[in-house]
Design an enzyme around this catalytic site. Sequence first.
Site, mmCIF file in Angstrom:
data_model
loop_
_atom_site.group_PDB
_atom_site.id
_atom_site.type_symbol
_atom_site.label_atom_id
_atom_site.label_comp_id
_atom_site.label_asym_id
_atom_site.label_seq_id
_atom_site.Cartn_x
_atom_site.Cartn_y
_atom_site.Cartn_z
ATOM 1 C CG HIS A 134 -1.741 -1.037 1.558
ATOM 2 N ND1 HIS A 134 -1.328 -2.167 2.192
ATOM 3 C CD2 HIS A 134 -3.068 -1.203 1.334
ATOM 4 C CE1 HIS A 134 -2.361 -2.989 2.343
ATOM 5 N NE2 HIS A 134 -3.428 -2.430 1.826
ATOM 6 C CG ASP A 182 1.777 -0.935 3.410
ATOM 7 O OD1 ASP A 182 0.968 -0.597 4.275
ATOM 8 O OD2 ASP A 182 1.543 -1.737 2.484
HETATM 9 C C1 XUL Z 1 -7.271 -6.777 4.401
HETATM 10 C C2 XUL Z 1 -6.537 -7.142 3.197
HETATM 11 C C3 XUL Z 1 -5.724 -6.075 2.565
HETATM 12 C C4 XUL Z 1 -5.655 -6.149 1.081
HETATM 13 C C5 XUL Z 1 -4.945 -4.986 0.440
HETATM 14 O O1 XUL Z 1 -8.013 -7.797 4.962
HETATM 15 O O2 XUL Z 1 -6.554 -8.280 2.766
HETATM 16 O O3 XUL Z 1 -4.463 -6.096 3.129
HETATM 17 O O4 XUL Z 1 -5.035 -7.313 0.668
HETATM 18 O O5 XUL Z 1 -5.495 -3.778 0.792
#
Ligand code: XUL
Length: 438
Positions: free
Chosen positions: A102, A105
């Site tokens: 993300h 992150d």
């Molecule tokens: C949350 C989840 C996230 C997604 C990306 O449950 O799986 O980490 O994979 O936003």
Amino acid sequence: MTDYFPGVPRRIEYGGPQSRNPLEFKHYNPDEVVAGRPMRDHLRFSVVYWHTFSNPLADPFGVGTALRPWDDGSGSLENALRKTDVAFDFMERLGAPFYAFHDRDVAPEGKTLAESNKNLDAVVARLKEHQQRTGIRLLWGTANLFSNPRYAQGAATSPYVDVFAFAAAQVRKAIEVTHELGGAGYTFWGGREGYSTLLNTNMKRELDHLARFLHMAVDYKKSIGFNGPFYIEPKPKEPTKHQYDSDAAACLNFLREYGLLEHFKLNIETNHATLAGHEMQHELEVAAAAGALGSIDANTGDPLLGWDTDQFPTDIYLTTRCMLVILKMGGFTTGGVNFDAKVRRESFEPVDLFHAHIGGMDAFARGLKIADAILRDGRLDAFVRQRYASWDGELGRRIEAGQTTLGDLEAYILPKGDVPQCPSGRQEMLENLINEFL
Ligand code: XUL
Ligand code: CO
């Protein structure tokens, strides 16, 4: 650079099934050819930045326990840059060909969007250097549209237009940097795109907004020439009571209703399937049947805990069934096995990150080998084919081709009086058959 993983070899080697070394693979042998391709290319393993490098391992009852000596907790850009160095050191030692992140992150959020973008650009430049040096690639990027308090009531489904606009700008930037890094795809997970109570929610309007948001993202992707797929990642709840992308079928229906289906594939996560009351194999088959199975977030829940525990997958029965579906669809193209998984709060040392990934990679390597053996054996497929064999006759073909009416079928079946006893479904025999290969 400081060695943050003392005692861990520079490269985790394949030691074979007899190895007793916790820092060796027992089954994942990247160059070994299974079903015509090296394991590396089948599995396309990916390490997630959020759990592996940015998760302090807190839970609702206690603070983080993770010992991450490279992280000074300052949230500074310098700290983020150091983290990229450690992340690539980790992935190189592991031999992981991909990673995922993300925006928030990898780089700290600033006081303004412009400042956040600047931080992101600085980190992306470093990530790019590391990618070029190591050959490790970005499986997908995504935007965190759920942590900041502005998103407490949703992002693309917020009742407040400025929040929608902020999220749009954030996604624009996240797609841009994903493209810059040669990302193989881009994921949308609607963490807070749902509701906590319908009393304050205009569901139809929120869904319309979400579709507008995604259409704009498709337009943007085309405008910059980003060719990787967009993925939607289904999850039914947590943090919201109901999330609009609740399961594979709901996602497909939403995409179809709003004319988005051709632009999206699904990224299916095991623990999300569990929360939706489905087996992982169910979600994979729903997606594959629609030609929309793109990638998987590999993890597992705990059957005794009803929440998204995101544990590393170690159950070979589970990985076998995943790989059966994936092999049958011809394998991944842009997607991969992305470990959206975190070590337990009790497993707080850096070396635990290695044990966790090695175990997950071995479990999937075994699942791959077992699924390939089951497919080569052919009995399972032959049974299923035979079970539907009556549909291959004249009548079945005409029904499937839409050439019959209810009246035709009445005229056909009336003289027969009733249907003779159908054959057994043989569930237990097939379960035993699978166990022959484990
Ligand atoms: C949350 C989840 C996230 C997604 C990306 O449950 O799986 O980490 O994979 O936003
Ligand atoms: Co996920």
